[in-house]
Write a protein that holds these residues in place. Sequence first.
Motif, PDB file in Angstrom:
ATOM      1  N   GLY A  96       0.803  -1.222   0.000  1.00 46.29           N
ATOM      2  CA  GLY A  96       0.000   0.000   0.000  1.00 46.29           C
ATOM      3  C   GLY A  96       0.834   1.268   0.000  1.00 46.29           C
ATOM      4  O   GLY A  96       0.295   2.376  -0.083  1.00 46.29           O
ATOM      5  N   TYR A  97       2.144   1.136   0.084  1.00 43.27           N
ATOM      6  CA  TYR A  97       3.019   2.320   0.137  1.00 43.27           C
ATOM      7  C   TYR A  97       2.932   3.145  -1.144  1.00 43.27           C
ATOM      8  O   TYR A  97       2.741   4.368  -1.101  1.00 43.27           O
ATOM      9  N   GLN A  98       3.040   2.486  -2.304  1.00 45.55           N
ATOM     10  CA  GLN A  98       2.921   3.218  -3.564  1.00 45.55           C
ATOM     11  C   GLN A  98       1.553   3.881  -3.676  1.00 45.55           C
ATOM     12  O   GLN A  98       1.438   5.009  -4.158  1.00 45.55           O
ATOM     13  N   THR A  99       0.534   3.204  -3.209  1.00 44.59           N
ATOM     14  CA  THR A  99      -0.825   3.753  -3.220  1.00 44.59           C
ATOM     15  C   THR A  99      -0.873   5.088  -2.492  1.00 44.59           C
ATOM     16  O   THR A  99      -1.469   6.061  -2.988  1.00 44.59           O
ATOM     17  N   LEU A 102       0.703   7.970  -4.438  1.00 40.51           N
ATOM     18  CA  LEU A 102      -0.203   8.449  -5.487  1.00 40.51           C
ATOM     19  C   LEU A 102      -1.303   9.328  -4.895  1.00 40.51           C
ATOM     20  O   LEU A 102      -1.650  10.377  -5.459  1.00 40.51           O
ATOM     21  N   LEU A 103      -1.852   8.909  -3.769  1.00 40.70           N
ATOM     22  CA  LEU A 103      -2.908   9.693  -3.117  1.00 40.70           C
ATOM     23  C   LEU A 103      -2.380  11.037  -2.629  1.00 40.70           C
ATOM     24  O   LEU A 103      -3.082  12.056  -2.710  1.00 40.70           O
ATOM     25  N   GLU A 104      -1.141  11.062  -2.131  1.00 36.53           N
ATOM     26  CA  GLU A 104      -0.540  12.323  -1.692  1.00 36.53           C
ATOM     27  C   GLU A 104      -0.426  13.321  -2.850  1.00 36.53           C
ATOM     28  O   GLU A 104      -0.462  14.530  -2.638  1.00 36.53           O
ATOM     29  N   LEU A 105      -0.291  12.794  -4.066  1.00 39.14           N
ATOM     30  CA  LEU A 105      -0.181  13.653  -5.241  1.00 39.14           C
ATOM     31  C   LEU A 105      -1.538  14.120  -5.755  1.00 39.14           C
ATOM     32  O   LEU A 105      -1.612  14.846  -6.749  1.00 39.14           O
ATOM     33  N   GLY A 106      -2.589  13.689  -5.082  1.00 39.57           N
ATOM     34  CA  GLY A 106      -3.926  14.159  -5.443  1.00 39.57           C
ATOM     35  C   GLY A 106      -4.655  13.281  -6.436  1.00 39.57           C
ATOM     36  O   GLY A 106      -5.685  13.688  -6.990  1.00 39.57           O
ATOM     37  N   ALA A 107      -4.149  12.072  -6.674  1.00 37.29           N
ATOM     38  CA  ALA A 107      -4.801  11.165  -7.613  1.00 37.29           C
ATOM     39  C   ALA A 107      -5.995  10.472  -6.961  1.00 37.29           C
ATOM     40  O   ALA A 107      -6.050  10.301  -5.743  1.00 37.29           O
ATOM     41  N   LYS A 108      -6.943  10.064  -7.793  1.00 43.46           N
ATOM     42  CA  LYS A 108      -8.034   9.181  -7.386  1.00 43.46           C
ATOM     43  C   LYS A 108      -7.572   7.779  -7.751  1.00 43.46           C
ATOM     44  O   LYS A 108      -7.403   7.467  -8.937  1.00 43.46           O
ATOM     45  N   VAL A 109      -7.319   6.927  -6.757  1.00 47.46           N
ATOM     46  CA  VAL A 109      -6.628   5.662  -7.001  1.00 47.46           C
ATOM     47  C   VAL A 109      -7.567   4.464  -6.880  1.00 47.46           C
ATOM     48  O   VAL A 109      -8.285   4.312  -5.882  1.00 47.46           O
ATOM     49  N   TYR A 110      -7.527   3.630  -7.917  1.00 49.23           N
ATOM     50  CA  TYR A 110      -8.182   2.325  -7.923  1.00 49.23           C
ATOM     51  C   TYR A 110      -7.061   1.298  -7.873  1.00 49.23           C
ATOM     52  O   TYR A 110      -6.251   1.218  -8.793  1.00 49.23           O
ATOM     53  N   THR A 111      -6.991   0.524  -6.803  1.00 48.27           N
ATOM     54  CA  THR A 111      -5.851  -0.375  -6.620  1.00 48.27           C
ATOM     55  C   THR A 111      -6.331  -1.805  -6.428  1.00 48.27           C
ATOM     56  O   THR A 111      -7.294  -2.055  -5.693  1.00 48.27           O
ATOM     57  N   ILE A 112      -5.667  -2.737  -7.106  1.00 47.23           N
ATOM     58  CA  ILE A 112      -6.092  -4.137  -7.064  1.00 47.23           C
ATOM     59  C   ILE A 112      -4.938  -5.033  -6.629  1.00 47.23           C
ATOM     60  O   ILE A 112      -3.801  -4.850  -7.069  1.00 47.23           O
ATOM     61  N   GLU A 113      -5.258  -5.987  -5.761  1.00 50.11           N
ATOM     62  CA  GLU A 113      -4.262  -6.911  -5.216  1.00 50.11           C
ATOM     63  C   GLU A 113      -4.790  -8.340  -5.324  1.00 50.11           C
ATOM     64  O   GLU A 113      -5.951  -8.611  -5.006  1.00 50.11           O
ATOM     65  N   ARG A 114      -3.940  -9.260  -5.752  1.00 49.00           N
ATOM     66  CA  ARG A 114      -4.316 -10.663  -5.909  1.00 49.00           C
ATOM     67  C   ARG A 114      -4.217 -11.447  -4.605  1.00 49.00           C
ATOM     68  O   ARG A 114      -5.017 -12.339  -4.348  1.00 49.00           O
ATOM     69  N   GLN A 115      -3.230 -11.104  -3.762  1.00 51.64           N
ATOM     70  CA  GLN A 115      -2.985 -11.847  -2.523  1.00 51.64           C
ATOM     71  C   GLN A 115      -3.941 -11.392  -1.423  1.00 51.64           C
ATOM     72  O   GLN A 115      -3.889 -10.239  -0.982  1.00 51.64           O
ATOM     73  N   GLN A 116      -4.788 -12.305  -0.953  1.00 50.17           N
ATOM     74  CA  GLN A 116      -5.821 -11.918   0.009  1.00 50.17           C
ATOM     75  C   GLN A 116      -5.247 -11.382   1.319  1.00 50.17           C
ATOM     76  O   GLN A 116      -5.774 -10.424   1.888  1.00 50.17           O
ATOM     77  N   ALA A 117      -4.146 -11.978   1.791  1.00 45.41           N
ATOM     78  CA  ALA A 117      -3.565 -11.527   3.057  1.00 45.41           C
ATOM     79  C   ALA A 117      -3.090 -10.078   2.969  1.00 45.41           C
ATOM     80  O   ALA A 117      -3.290  -9.285   3.899  1.00 45.41           O
ATOM     81  N   LEU A 118      -2.476  -9.726   1.842  1.00 44.28           N
ATOM     82  CA  LEU A 118      -2.020  -8.348   1.648  1.00 44.28           C
ATOM     83  C   LEU A 118      -3.210  -7.407   1.501  1.00 44.28           C
ATOM     84  O   LEU A 118      -3.221  -6.303   2.060  1.00 44.28           O
ATOM     85  N   TYR A 119      -4.203  -7.835   0.739  1.00 47.54           N
ATOM     86  CA  TYR A 119      -5.412  -7.036   0.557  1.00 47.54           C
ATOM     87  C   TYR A 119      -6.074  -6.727   1.908  1.00 47.54           C
ATOM     88  O   TYR A 119      -6.415  -5.577   2.206  1.00 47.54           O
ATOM     89  N   GLU A 120      -6.220  -7.747   2.730  1.00 42.74           N
ATOM     90  CA  GLU A 120      -6.904  -7.566   4.014  1.00 42.74           C
ATOM     91  C   GLU A 120      -6.153  -6.618   4.930  1.00 42.74           C
ATOM     92  O   GLU A 120      -6.764  -5.865   5.701  1.00 42.74           O
ATOM     93  N   ARG A 121      -4.826  -6.640   4.843  1.00 41.78           N
ATOM     94  CA  ARG A 121      -4.058  -5.726   5.690  1.00 41.78           C
ATOM     95  C   ARG A 121      -4.172  -4.287   5.191  1.00 41.78           C
ATOM     96  O   ARG A 121      -4.378  -3.364   5.979  1.00 41.78           O
ATOM     97  N   VAL A 123      -6.558  -2.830   3.463  1.00 40.96           N
ATOM     98  CA  VAL A 123      -7.881  -2.216   3.643  1.00 40.96           C
ATOM     99  C   VAL A 123      -8.092  -1.763   5.081  1.00 40.96           C
ATOM    100  O   VAL A 123      -8.987  -0.954   5.355  1.00 40.96           O
ATOM    101  N   GLN A 124      -7.259  -2.262   6.001  1.00 40.16           N
ATOM    102  CA  GLN A 124      -7.327  -1.801   7.379  1.00 40.16           C
ATOM    103  C   GLN A 124      -6.311  -0.692   7.658  1.00 40.16           C
ATOM    104  O   GLN A 124      -6.640   0.334   8.255  1.00 40.16           O
ATOM    105  N   VAL A 125      -5.069  -0.894   7.203  1.00 39.69           N
ATOM    106  CA  VAL A 125      -3.993   0.033   7.558  1.00 39.69           C
ATOM    107  C   VAL A 125      -4.130   1.382   6.854  1.00 39.69           C
ATOM    108  O   VAL A 125      -3.975   2.441   7.477  1.00 39.69           O
ATOM    109  N   LEU A 126      -4.417   1.373   5.558  1.00 41.10           N
ATOM    110  CA  LEU A 126      -4.432   2.647   4.825  1.00 41.10           C
ATOM    111  C   LEU A 126      -5.497   3.619   5.336  1.00 41.10           C
ATOM    112  O   LEU A 126      -5.192   4.797   5.564  1.00 41.10           O
TER     113      LEU A 126
END
Length: 218
Positions: A96-99, A102-121, A123-126
């Motif tokens: 989620g670091y790159q995400t 991008l958000l700091e630069l003012g972008a509207k970000v759509y981000t997709i992750e294949r690994q469920q463990a990374l995705y679940e983390r 969606v909580q941390v960010l």
Amino acid sequence: MAYKFTDNYREKGARKRLTELLKKKGIEDEQVLKAINKVPRHYFFDETFWAQAYKDIAFPIGAGQTISQPYTVAYQTQLLHIKRGDKVLEIGTGSGYQTCILLELGAKVYTIERQQALYERTVQVLPYMGYKPEFFLGDGSKGIADHAPYDKIIVTAGAPTVPDLLLKQLAVGGIMVIPVGNEHEQKMVTVLKVAENDYERVMFDTFRFVPLVGDKAW
């Protein structure tokens, strides 16, 4: 889940030194450097490894993935030429670091992750950190067609070719940045969509990414 992150003078000083290092290494976009200086990279590490967070290195984050080297993040982001309000598709949320950059630069970000463990983390941390992209769990090699077209697309894993499905989801005038090569090293490539079926490609430096995984990848 409760998180108890701290961001004190030590971490802020380390970020400033990292930013200065990236500038010396050739990152010129001041807005990208400001974003690197603002996002607390240590939040993406287990507290045991916080001492590694502001070194210019990649670091394992589980599921066979890594948090990218800060120079790589800055390099890819700089090539995107983000403008405030840009609609950006990120293939491979990872930590989620790159995400966040991008958000700091003012972008509207759509981000997709294949690994469920990374995705679940993420969606909580960010959101805890105050960053709220649109999160998706799935095969990034197919993009997210329902929300296309995108002004910019960034792929954070190495691919053998540029996936056609992603090109179709790029807006005319839009830019894609993707590492292309074999499973051991890739060249960073930018693709400018000049017309519906007309693209200009430019090849840049060599990098090493984890492979893009998916039906339209390797």
